[in-house]
Design an enzyme around this catalytic site. Sequence first.
Site, PDB file in Angstrom:
ATOM      1  N   ASP A  36       0.825  -1.203   0.000  1.00 40.49           N
ATOM      2  CA  ASP A  36       0.000   0.000   0.000  1.00 40.49           C
ATOM      3  C   ASP A  36       0.860   1.254   0.000  1.00 40.49           C
ATOM      4  OD1 ASP A  36      -2.110   1.779   0.248  1.00 40.49           O
ATOM      5  OD2 ASP A  36      -2.278   1.519   2.414  1.00 40.49           O
TER       6      ASP A  36
ATOM      7  N   ASP B 130      -2.237   5.616  -5.345  1.00 42.37           N
ATOM      8  CA  ASP B 130      -2.445   4.652  -4.256  1.00 42.37           C
ATOM      9  C   ASP B 130      -2.582   3.240  -4.805  1.00 42.37           C
ATOM     10  OD1 ASP B 130      -3.083   3.363  -1.926  1.00 42.37           O
ATOM     11  OD2 ASP B 130      -4.971   4.403  -1.577  1.00 42.37           O
TER      12      ASP B 130
END
Length: 436
Positions: free
Chosen positions: A57, A288
């Site tokens: 992430d 992201d």
Amino acid sequence: MALPLFLLCFMLCMSLTNQTIMLTLKQSISKTHFGSDYTLSFNLGSHPSQSITLYMDTGSDLVWFPCAPFECILCEGKFNATKPLNITRSHRVSCQSPACSTAHSSVSSHDLCAIARCPLDNIETSDCSSATCPPFYYAYGDGSFIAHLHRDTLSMSQLFLKNFTFGCAHTALAEPTGVAGFGRGLLSLPAQLATLSPNLGNRFSYCLVSHSFDKERVRKPSPLILGHYDDYSSERVEFVYTSMLRNPKHSYFYCVGLTGISVGKRTILAPEMLRRVDRRGDGGVVVDSGTTFTMLPASLYNSVVAEFDRRVGRVHKRASEVEEKTGLGPCYFLEGLVEVPTVTWHFLGNNSNVMLPRMNYFYEFLDGEDEARRKVGCLMLMNGGDDTELSGGPGAILGNYQQQGFEVVYDLENQRVGFAKRQCASLWDSLNRDKN
């Protein structure tokens, strides 16, 4: 200036002349809805080590995972990559450690040691090394957890990282699987790696093999590359770069500026909030890897959808029942030759334009059963909410679905993000051949 104690204790047990490490990202599919993430596997501890799989992430800055005993609230149907670890041999982090202050959003070590019940005279003399860092709360957009900080050896590929700092959670909300945070914070994996190996920690990239929401389909691995590498593949690769924007409130985000989105030949200007980040930390676009779909503010989303529907809707019938069933939209029943307009993102910078492949924004699948099955196509962008309500955070999110088929490079030394169209499976094969 002397390095903080927790950084001095962090050791990289490998040759620092090695410029590149390649790791494996595997795709995981949501059981309950359209959604996909990428996981990364590590080993923790030694004699024996324990294997753990975490989400990769770039939108967060902490490495954490579930520890036994572990309770996860509202986790039914969610992907669970690994069993909670037993970490009885790991070391707890002291309340004096800068890592503890970082996990607690820069609360002073004196306050943290007071919470940890270190005696006042010890606090005054900075002699609280035996008092452990208090538990901390950490939240994402769709879940949260409470954890303690620990240190242990983390190993992956040829890397052995001693005294690596991580969060150990016994309770989580909607987060059954841990996360390897690759954001810009001090406790992220790249930041800890960069402390003693800048060549590896100051630049990383990944190339996400194309999505498939078919759970039965075999999915090839995607390469995650730490450091610089020499590209000997036959592809002609040209990166498009855009500068990172500083976010004073959420410093761990990789924020970039967006000036507009083109649908076919028509360019729709982005609202001012997407071009910059203000003093409150509002605005910009976050790149992201941990979010599946791109989220746009309502004004831009509605304009893009209207232009897309104007071009596609005049040829193909809207599939309203599919939209209601899947939450996707706009969707269309497809027959014969299907032409859809191109979609191009215009980032801040000279010629910083990225044209998305069709499959990155238009998902085609069969809906229905047996003879009633019909081919359907849906636009894969999401409405992130009213522009006026997007305060306290990014104005938009560039999700991993729109990043598939690109090598996305995070160049921390030069403070920029780059995109290059790639055959990611071929890149994986090429890098493995070079490694062997």
